[in-house]
Design an enzyme around this catalytic site. Structure first.
Site, mmCIF file in Angstrom:
data_model
loop_
_atom_site.group_PDB
_atom_site.id
_atom_site.type_symbol
_atom_site.label_atom_id
_atom_site.label_comp_id
_atom_site.label_asym_id
_atom_site.label_seq_id
_atom_site.Cartn_x
_atom_site.Cartn_y
_atom_site.Cartn_z
ATOM 1 N N ARG A 150 21.592 -24.482 16.258
ATOM 2 C CA ARG A 150 22.559 -24.175 15.131
ATOM 3 C C ARG A 150 21.851 -24.275 13.895
ATOM 4 N NH1 ARG A 150 27.941 -27.282 17.441
ATOM 5 N NH2 ARG A 150 27.348 -26.959 19.725
ATOM 6 N N HIS A 171 36.402 -16.927 24.830
ATOM 7 C CA HIS A 171 36.792 -18.095 23.947
ATOM 8 C C HIS A 171 37.573 -17.388 22.792
ATOM 9 C CE1 HIS A 171 33.291 -20.609 25.535
ATOM 10 N NE2 HIS A 171 34.211 -20.396 26.363
ATOM 11 N N HIS A 176 23.896 -19.305 15.146
ATOM 12 C CA HIS A 176 22.864 -19.725 15.955
ATOM 13 C C HIS A 176 21.298 -19.067 15.712
ATOM 14 C CE1 HIS A 176 25.280 -22.128 18.871
ATOM 15 N NE2 HIS A 176 26.262 -21.364 18.385
#
Length: 198
Positions: free
Chosen positions: A188, A131, A171
């Site tokens: 998170r 990503h 995270h």
């Protein structure tokens, strides 16, 4: 009768001239609006190109007591990322750019998933396929302090890979770099929005 026909003919001619004039005016107005729109878009693109630095201030999600700041600085054709954070549990934490610059949800879920404009698989920052928002892990020392630096060639300040206005999430756990689509990094704990900096 003849005068009436002449009057009607004159009225029709006048109406035709008025219609033609109005059509020309509308066309000119439309052309002007299109030109203004194009100039506005050009201005936005030019202003994006001039962005050399961005910043994100991280705030804790509900139940956490962490904070940090991430800076993004143009470095040639790449962007240098520097993250300093405090209050984190010792160990590794997944660190990603997320799709939306929205930290309104108490658990940070309003920021959506990882920023992934190319619709690729999740991976590490060094993978060819990843990503755009995948930065792997940052590591907190025994005092809970994080200092992390990397340079990335995939993110940008403009265009399809622009990070401006998107979110950053840190995270609770480590990104395993393989689990799809998020790396199984857990809750998170911090969220922030990337903005243009001076």
């Amino acid at each position: 009768m003849k005068h009436r026909k002449l009057l009607v003919l004159n009225l029709l001619i006048a109406a035709g001239i008025l219609f033609a004039t109005q059509s020309c005016t509308n066309a000119q107005k439309q052309n002007h609006e299109n030109e203004s729109s194009m100039n506005a878009e050009k201005s936005v693109v030019e202003s994006d190109v001039s962005v050399n630095k961005a910043v994100c201030v991280l705030h804790p999600t509900e139940g956490n007591d962490v904070h940090g700041i991430v800076t993004f600085t143009r470095s040639g054709s790449d962007i240098k990322i520097v993250f300093h954070g405090e209050g984190f549990t010792p160990g590794k934490h997944g660190f990603h750019i997320h799709q939306y610059g929205d930290c309104s949800a108490s658990d940070g879920t309003s920021s959506g998933g990882h920023f992934n404009p190319e619709n690729t698989k999740h991976g590490s920052a060094s993978d060819d396929e990843r990503h755009v928002g995948d930065f792997g892990n940052v590591e907190a020392d025994e005092d809970g302090t994080i200092h992390f630096e990397m340079t990335d060639s995939m993110i940008s300040f403009s265009g399809k890979h622009s990070i401006i206005g998107r979110g950053i999430i840190v995270h609770a756990g480590e990104d395993d770099l393989t689990s799809q689509p998020t790396g199984a990094a857990g809750a998170r704990v911090a969220c922030g929005v990337i903005g243009i900096a001076e």
